[in-house]
Design an enzyme around this catalytic site. Sequence first.
Site, PDB file in Angstrom:
ATOM      1  N   PRO A  45     -50.621 113.623 -12.490  1.00  0.00           N
ATOM      2  CG  PRO A  45     -48.889 113.413 -13.988  1.00  0.00           C
ATOM      3  CD  PRO A  45     -49.575 112.774 -12.734  1.00  0.00           C
ATOM      4  CD  GLU A  46     -56.815 115.396 -11.209  1.00  0.00           C
ATOM      5  OE1 GLU A  46     -57.423 116.230 -11.512  1.00  0.00           O
ATOM      6  OE2 GLU A  46     -56.397 114.996  -9.980  1.00  0.00           O
TER       7      GLU A  46
END
Length: 312
Positions: A2-3
């Site tokens: 997850p960015e």
Amino acid sequence: MPELPEVETTKTSLAPLLGQQVIDVKIFQPKLRWAMPDDLDILVNFTLDSVERRAKYLILNFLPASSNDSSSVVQSDKLAPRQLLIHLGMSGSLQQHSYGTDKRKHDHLVIVFSNADNTKSQLHYYDPRRFGSVLWYQDYSAKLLDHLGPEPLSDEFTADYLYHLIQRTNVSSENAESTVKNKAKSKKQPISRPIKSIIMEQQVVVGVGNIYATESLYLSSIHPATPSHQLSYDQIVILVDHIKVILKKAIALGGSTLRDFTVASGQTGYFQQTLNVYGRQGEACPHCQTTLENIKLNGRASVFCSNCQPMG
């Protein structure tokens, strides 16, 4: 992993829990990247007041229930606001479920909430690879947050900032300078490392992960391995603009779901459906039909078009 857009979307998806009271905390697996605190049950009777994001960290702010007895030091400590600092790691997510939902194999923490109507729900921290973390903010904020660079969508992240940092002509961020000063032969020399590596440095700018760096460089017609100091000011202007545009678009589309990432509501992101080059090595460039190539930079895949993103 997850960015920033996925974490921002997760933050937004937690809105239905704001104002709800914690009635139970269940820890199933405390061994994450750092050990989960064993006193998270302190949050029982606290209310989730707000959720913030710094880089890829979520900060959950809890307020205590009111009490008529706050005379003792112990009682005063119990009434102090509490903050959770959460990182989703490589495979983590926060997912909201109806009350009574059974835990899954990789649910390591469940927080049970109740609203004013006594309707209950559960927030699950799910992380198959266990590279994430759930910590008390006050214990780890200095170690994990103080060194970070500006937010990419903030007014602090500008072409002036990035260009002068690279050229070492007027570095405005002490954090960024401390990160890169040992990576050149001289402190006064411009930074020659690949531009993709620079924009992925969390001390330079936070949250520009591999997906979004790759896409931003493609739209900017910049080869990912270009020595940073060779970029003109005008090229930096274009790159910074595309980083901001790409991140805003990704947030609007709920982030990228490449494996099993979902937000609290269980929804997936759709930005991956708009990717131009990331993960598409061997396919045709959407602009010129040249076969997309892939190189490794700092161990990360970097897909590019040799025609649209020439070196030099």
